[in-house]
Design an enzyme around this catalytic site. Sequence first.
Site, PDB file in Angstrom:
ATOM      1  N   GLY A 178      11.085 -16.904  -8.347  1.00 49.29           N
ATOM      2  CA  GLY A 178      10.704 -17.180  -6.838  1.00 49.29           C
ATOM      3  C   GLY A 178       9.825 -15.976  -6.148  1.00 49.29           C
ATOM      4  O   GLY A 178       9.445 -16.058  -5.151  1.00 49.29           O
TER       5      GLY A 178
ATOM      6  N   GLU B 114      12.882 -15.927 -14.428  1.00 50.17           N
ATOM      7  CA  GLU B 114      12.325 -17.149 -14.517  1.00 50.17           C
ATOM      8  C   GLU B 114      11.211 -17.378 -13.464  1.00 50.17           C
ATOM      9  O   GLU B 114      10.996 -18.117 -12.599  1.00 50.17           O
ATOM     10  CB  GLU B 114      13.181 -18.385 -14.044  1.00 50.17           C
ATOM     11  CG  GLU B 114      14.386 -18.234 -15.122  1.00 50.17           C
ATOM     12  CD  GLU B 114      15.414 -19.272 -14.606  1.00 50.17           C
ATOM     13  OE1 GLU B 114      15.236 -19.706 -13.714  1.00 50.17           O
ATOM     14  OE2 GLU B 114      16.481 -19.418 -15.189  1.00 50.17           O
ATOM     15  N   PRO B 115       9.867 -16.276 -13.705  1.00 50.04           N
ATOM     16  CA  PRO B 115       8.970 -16.441 -12.734  1.00 50.04           C
ATOM     17  C   PRO B 115       7.972 -17.535 -13.200  1.00 50.04           C
ATOM     18  O   PRO B 115       7.949 -17.938 -14.210  1.00 50.04           O
ATOM     19  CB  PRO B 115       8.332 -14.777 -13.078  1.00 50.04           C
ATOM     20  CG  PRO B 115       8.411 -14.901 -14.552  1.00 50.04           C
ATOM     21  CD  PRO B 115       9.879 -15.292 -14.874  1.00 50.04           C
ATOM     22  N   GLY B 116       7.393 -18.103 -11.968  1.00 47.56           N
ATOM     23  CA  GLY B 116       6.390 -19.211 -12.083  1.00 47.56           C
ATOM     24  C   GLY B 116       5.291 -19.011 -11.356  1.00 47.56           C
ATOM     25  O   GLY B 116       4.235 -18.627 -11.970  1.00 47.56           O
TER      26      GLY B 116
ATOM     27  N   ARG C 266       0.199 -28.776  -1.379  1.00 51.26           N
ATOM     28  CA  ARG C 266       0.713 -27.816  -0.990  1.00 51.26           C
ATOM     29  C   ARG C 266       0.471 -27.845   0.913  1.00 51.26           C
ATOM     30  O   ARG C 266       1.356 -27.608   1.658  1.00 51.26           O
ATOM     31  CB  ARG C 266       0.648 -26.555  -1.440  1.00 51.26           C
ATOM     32  CG  ARG C 266       1.169 -26.199  -2.814  1.00 51.26           C
ATOM     33  CD  ARG C 266       0.992 -24.710  -3.100  1.00 51.26           C
ATOM     34  NE  ARG C 266       2.052 -24.128  -2.372  1.00 51.26           N
ATOM     35  CZ  ARG C 266       1.596 -23.155  -1.472  1.00 51.26           C
ATOM     36  NH1 ARG C 266       0.229 -22.730  -1.320  1.00 51.26           N
ATOM     37  NH2 ARG C 266       2.499 -22.281  -0.940  1.00 51.26           N
TER      38      ARG C 266
ATOM     39  N   TYR D  53       3.820 -28.504   2.553  1.00 48.60           N
ATOM     40  CA  TYR D  53       4.500 -27.282   3.150  1.00 48.60           C
ATOM     41  C   TYR D  53       3.739 -26.709   4.327  1.00 48.60           C
ATOM     42  O   TYR D  53       4.079 -25.800   4.693  1.00 48.60           O
ATOM     43  CB  TYR D  53       4.597 -26.276   2.241  1.00 48.60           C
ATOM     44  CG  TYR D  53       5.243 -26.603   0.622  1.00 48.60           C
ATOM     45  CD1 TYR D  53       6.707 -27.216   0.809  1.00 48.60           C
ATOM     46  CD2 TYR D  53       4.446 -26.496  -0.494  1.00 48.60           C
ATOM     47  CE1 TYR D  53       7.062 -27.318  -0.595  1.00 48.60           C
ATOM     48  CE2 TYR D  53       5.071 -26.926  -1.619  1.00 48.60           C
ATOM     49  CZ  TYR D  53       6.363 -27.216  -1.726  1.00 48.60           C
ATOM     50  OH  TYR D  53       7.091 -27.957  -2.707  1.00 48.60           O
TER      51      TYR D  53
ATOM     52  N   CYS E 148      -6.973 -41.489   2.950  1.00 45.57           N
ATOM     53  CA  CYS E 148      -6.749 -42.264   4.280  1.00 45.57           C
ATOM     54  C   CYS E 148      -5.524 -41.866   4.779  1.00 45.57           C
ATOM     55  O   CYS E 148      -4.366 -42.553   4.673  1.00 45.57           O
ATOM     56  CB  CYS E 148      -6.627 -43.779   3.835  1.00 45.57           C
ATOM     57  SG  CYS E 148      -6.889 -44.673   5.289  1.00 45.57           S
ATOM     58  N   GLU E 149      -5.221 -40.773   4.945  1.00 46.32           N
ATOM     59  CA  GLU E 149      -4.257 -39.996   5.827  1.00 46.32           C
ATOM     60  C   GLU E 149      -4.554 -38.862   6.448  1.00 46.32           C
ATOM     61  O   GLU E 149      -5.319 -38.046   6.206  1.00 46.32           O
ATOM     62  CB  GLU E 149      -3.104 -39.190   4.681  1.00 46.32           C
ATOM     63  CG  GLU E 149      -2.711 -40.422   3.622  1.00 46.32           C
ATOM     64  CD  GLU E 149      -1.255 -40.969   4.309  1.00 46.32           C
ATOM     65  OE1 GLU E 149      -0.815 -40.643   5.271  1.00 46.32           O
ATOM     66  OE2 GLU E 149      -0.996 -42.022   3.526  1.00 46.32           O
TER      67      GLU E 149
END
Length: 425
Positions: free
Chosen positions: A246, A283-285, A322, A326, A352-353
Site C-alpha cells: 500500500g 506486498e508492494p504493488g 483512475r 478515484y 461517450c461519457e
Amino acid sequence: MSSGDLAAAAFSRRSGVLHCESVPLQSIAAQFGTPTYVYSRRAIVDAYQAYARALAGRPSLVCYAMKANSNLAVLNLLARAGAGFDIVSGGELARVLAAGGEPGKVVFSGVGKSADEIRAALAAEILCFNLESTEELERLQQVASDAGVRARISVRTNPDVDAKTHPYITTGLKQNKFGVALDDTLALYRRAAHLPNIEIVGIDCHIGSQITEVAPYVDAADKVLDLVDALEREGIVLRHIDFGGGLGIAYRDETPPTAGALIAAMLARVDQRGHAGKHILVEPGRSIVGAAGALLTRVNLVKAGAEKNFAIVDAAMNDLMRPALYQAWMDVQPVRQRDEPSKRYDIVGPVCESGDWLARERDIALRSDDLLAVLGAGAYGMSMASNYNSRPRAAEVMVDGDRVHRIRQRETVAQLFADESVLPD
C-alpha cells in the site's frame, strides 16, 4: 530513492523532448502508435531492490502485488530479481506460472476465492493462503481434504486502522469487506488449529493503498503483534508476519516515505516486540511499478467550449480508469515542449461519457497531433483497462536503456468480437 525520484529516473527531458531512459517518446509513438503504455525496466528493478535491500539479512520475502500491473514481462522481470507474488485470483496465479514465477513464493489474498481457484493453488503448491473469513476456512479445509493435502494458511486480520487514503482503496477499517475483524481473529485461528488439512504458518494484514505516512503501518503492526503474542501464549507459533503493501507514490505533491524508511520502522517494531526471528513478508504493488510507467497519447483535436477548452486525446477512461474512478490527479506532460503561451485545458478522451477525462484544468501549450505523456501510470492503468465503446486496449512496451521491447500487441477491433456469435435464423 523516493517514488518521485524513480519517476525522474525513468522519464526525463533531453533538448526539450521527454525520454524514457534513453529513448525519446516520439520514436515510440512513431513505431508503436498511440495510446501506448511505456515502462522503464530500470525503474521497476530499482523500486523492487529498494525493498529487498531494506530486508537484507532478515528472513523475508517481497511479494509483488500483481494487480497493479500483471503484464508477463513485468512479472518475469520481478521473478528473475527474486520476487514473490501476491495474487487475488486464479487468473493471476496462471500469469505468475506463465511468467516463470515460483509458486512457492506466492501468497493468495482476496475475499472470494472459489473452490476451483483453491484447487489450482493447492496443485501449484503455493506458499500460503491469506484467509479472510470463517466460511473460507471451512471451504479450504474441504477442498484440501478432497485433494489429500494440507493447505498452508495465514489469517488476514482487519486492524481497524485508518490509512488516510481514498475510501475506495482503504481496506483496514471495520466497514471494509476485507479481512477478519480483529476481535474475531483469535477464534478463527483456534478453529484452524483443529482442522486436519490446515497448517497455520502466518498472519497477514493490509490497510489500504496509496498510503503516504509510516504511522498507520506502525499502528497496524502493533495490533498484529498483539495477536502474535496471544497466539503464542496458546501454543500457536507462526513462521511469518505479512505486513501487506500500500505504500504510495508521488503523483503530484505527495511525500511518501521511501521503502527503506517504511521497512526500517516495521522491523524496529518487530524487534522491540521480541519477534526478530520471524520471516517478514511485504506486498508492494504501486510503489514498484507506478512511477515506472507512462501512458503515451496523441491529441486528436482541440475544442473550445462555452466555458472550457478541451484537448481531446486518443486515450480514454477505458485505457486509464483512475481519474474517472478515484478522481485521481495524474501529471500530464507534453512530449515536446512548445515555445508559446499555454492555455487551460481539460484533457479528455473520445468515450461517450462526461466522466471520460484524464486531467482537468491544466495549463499547457499544445496543438492537434501533439503527443502527451500521462506520468505515474505504471500501476492500475493497463491492469484496469477495458474495451468500453468497443475500443481495443493499448499496446505496452518496455524500455531498457536505448532499446524498446513490445510486451503487448495492440488489440484489434476484430479481436474484440472474435468469440461472439449472432443468433441463427
